[in-house]
Design a protein around this motif. Structure first.
Motif, PDB file in Angstrom:
ATOM      1  N   TRP A   7       0.817  -1.208   0.000  1.00 57.09           N
ATOM      2  CA  TRP A   7       0.000   0.000   0.000  1.00 57.09           C
ATOM      3  C   TRP A   7       0.853   1.262   0.000  1.00 57.09           C
ATOM      4  N   LEU A   8       1.992   1.209   0.636  1.00 52.28           N
ATOM      5  CA  LEU A   8       2.878   2.382   0.635  1.00 52.28           C
ATOM      6  C   LEU A   8       3.394   2.672  -0.768  1.00 52.28           C
ATOM      7  N   SER A  16      -0.445   4.994  -9.883  1.00 52.28           N
ATOM      8  CA  SER A  16      -1.604   4.534  -9.105  1.00 52.28           C
ATOM      9  C   SER A  16      -2.847   5.355  -9.446  1.00 52.28           C
ATOM     10  N   ASN A  17      -4.000   4.686  -9.471  1.00 51.38           N
ATOM     11  CA  ASN A  17      -5.240   5.425  -9.724  1.00 51.38           C
ATOM     12  C   ASN A  17      -5.802   5.987  -8.428  1.00 51.38           C
ATOM     13  N   ALA A  18      -6.789   6.841  -8.535  1.00 54.84           N
ATOM     14  CA  ALA A  18      -7.333   7.558  -7.378  1.00 54.84           C
ATOM     15  C   ALA A  18      -7.937   6.616  -6.343  1.00 54.84           C
ATOM     16  N   GLU A  19      -8.634   5.566  -6.805  1.00 58.86           N
ATOM     17  CA  GLU A  19      -9.283   4.641  -5.885  1.00 58.86           C
ATOM     18  C   GLU A  19      -8.250   3.866  -5.062  1.00 58.86           C
ATOM     19  N   ASP A  20      -7.184   3.422  -5.726  1.00 59.96           N
ATOM     20  CA  ASP A  20      -6.123   2.704  -5.014  1.00 59.96           C
ATOM     21  C   ASP A  20      -5.416   3.618  -4.018  1.00 59.96           C
ATOM     22  N   ARG A  21      -5.213   4.863  -4.390  1.00 61.27           N
ATOM     23  CA  ARG A  21      -4.584   5.817  -3.473  1.00 61.27           C
ATOM     24  C   ARG A  21      -5.458   6.046  -2.237  1.00 61.27           C
ATOM     25  N   ARG A  22      -6.781   6.113  -2.462  1.00 56.87           N
ATOM     26  CA  ARG A  22      -7.703   6.303  -1.337  1.00 56.87           C
ATOM     27  C   ARG A  22      -7.618   5.122  -0.376  1.00 56.87           C
ATOM     28  N   TYR A  27      -5.657   2.740   4.715  1.00 59.85           N
ATOM     29  CA  TYR A  27      -4.932   1.639   5.371  1.00 59.85           C
ATOM     30  C   TYR A  27      -3.801   2.175   6.249  1.00 59.85           C
ATOM     31  N   THR A  28      -2.977   3.073   5.704  1.00 61.45           N
ATOM     32  CA  THR A  28      -1.834   3.592   6.463  1.00 61.45           C
ATOM     33  C   THR A  28      -2.282   4.447   7.642  1.00 61.45           C
ATOM     34  N   ASN A  29      -3.369   5.200   7.460  1.00 63.45           N
ATOM     35  CA  ASN A  29      -3.872   6.009   8.569  1.00 63.45           C
ATOM     36  C   ASN A  29      -4.505   5.150   9.656  1.00 63.45           C
TER      37      ASN A  29
END
Length: 260
Positions: A7-8, A16-22, A27-29
């Protein structure tokens, strides 16, 4: 850790697309919001010598987040473990194969964040442990460790020179007193020994980027804590004469100017 690394890399990948970035952001937060898991994971990352730069950066960021927002909720064993981990990283930083320069700066900021809360009362030998990380007889790891120690000293001085709203006045005065005493003894002696060594290397004909880089960092550190030093110490060590080889070496001056 593999899932976190996945995920990082999505977070930092330009493809990366917007959905994957979201999803990556969520996940990281989520990990950072879980204090117990966050601490455990960050310690695992910092102990992983083969970790890539992105993973190391996140691990250090998580540890700093825990220190700045939840230090009072950590138990004594966790605090001791984190302090020991920082000293180990500084001493063995050359073993982190994928670390970049900014990772060393991240570690310096984390070390300072801990020192602001623990030094001198709960970490009275912090300065001695820090300086012991540099072995001037071991050229294998000296360069990286020396860079990191200088960065920690510089960051600590800069922090004390700045307004720090999250630090109570009593705590800030305690750190200032400890820093004043240490700068005029341990830190200044380390500065002189290190400066003399690298100036000698320079005058012997080695003006590589590594040597210029560390001399530049020495000078930056020196300017950060110059105002804290007893003027008689300057006079006794004849600082200007130590700088003379720099002024006489045109190529070195040009390199230093470019690094600034």
């Amino acid at each position: 850790m593999d899932e976190l690394s996945h995920w990082l890399h999505i977070t930092y990948s330009p493809d990366s697309n917007a959905e994957d970035r979201r999803k990556a952001y969520e996940y990281t937060n989520y990990i950072k919001s879980q204090s117990a898991e966050c601490f455990k994971l960050s310690m695992e990352i910092l102990a992983f010598r083969e970790a890539d730069t992105i993973l190391l950066h996140f691990g250090i960021h998580c540890a700093e987040h825990i220190v700045t927002s939840g230090w009072n909720y950590m138990n004594d064993d966790e605090k001791i473990y984190l302090k020991n981990t920082i000293i180990t990283i500084v001493k063995d930083c050359y073993k982190y194969q994928n670390a970049k320069k900014y990772i060393y700066e991240d570690v310096a900021k984390l070390a300072v964040a801990i020192a602001l809360r623990e030094w001198p009362h709960n970490w009275n030998n912090f300065h001695e442990e820090l300086l012991s990380c540099v072995n001037h007889d071991n050229n294998i790891n000296e360069y990286q460790s020396c860079r990191m120690v200088l960065s920690i000293i510089r960051n600590l001085c800069d922090k004390m020179n700045d307004y720090t709203p999250n630090l109570p006045d009593k705590r800030k005065n305690e750190v200032k007193n400890a820093l004043t005493n240490t700068i005029n003894t341990h830190f200044f002696n380390f500065f002189i020994i290190t400066f003399k060594k690298y100036i000698t290397i320079l005058t012997n004909g080695n003006n590589s980027n590594e040597i210029i880089d560390i001399i530049n960092l020495i000078l930056e550190t020196f300017t950060s804590f110059a105002g804290w030093i007893d003027p008689t110490i300057f006079y006794n060590h004849n600082i200007l004469s130590l700088c003379l080889p720099l002024f006489l070496n045109i190529k070195t001056c040009a390199k230093l100017q470019n690094s600034w």
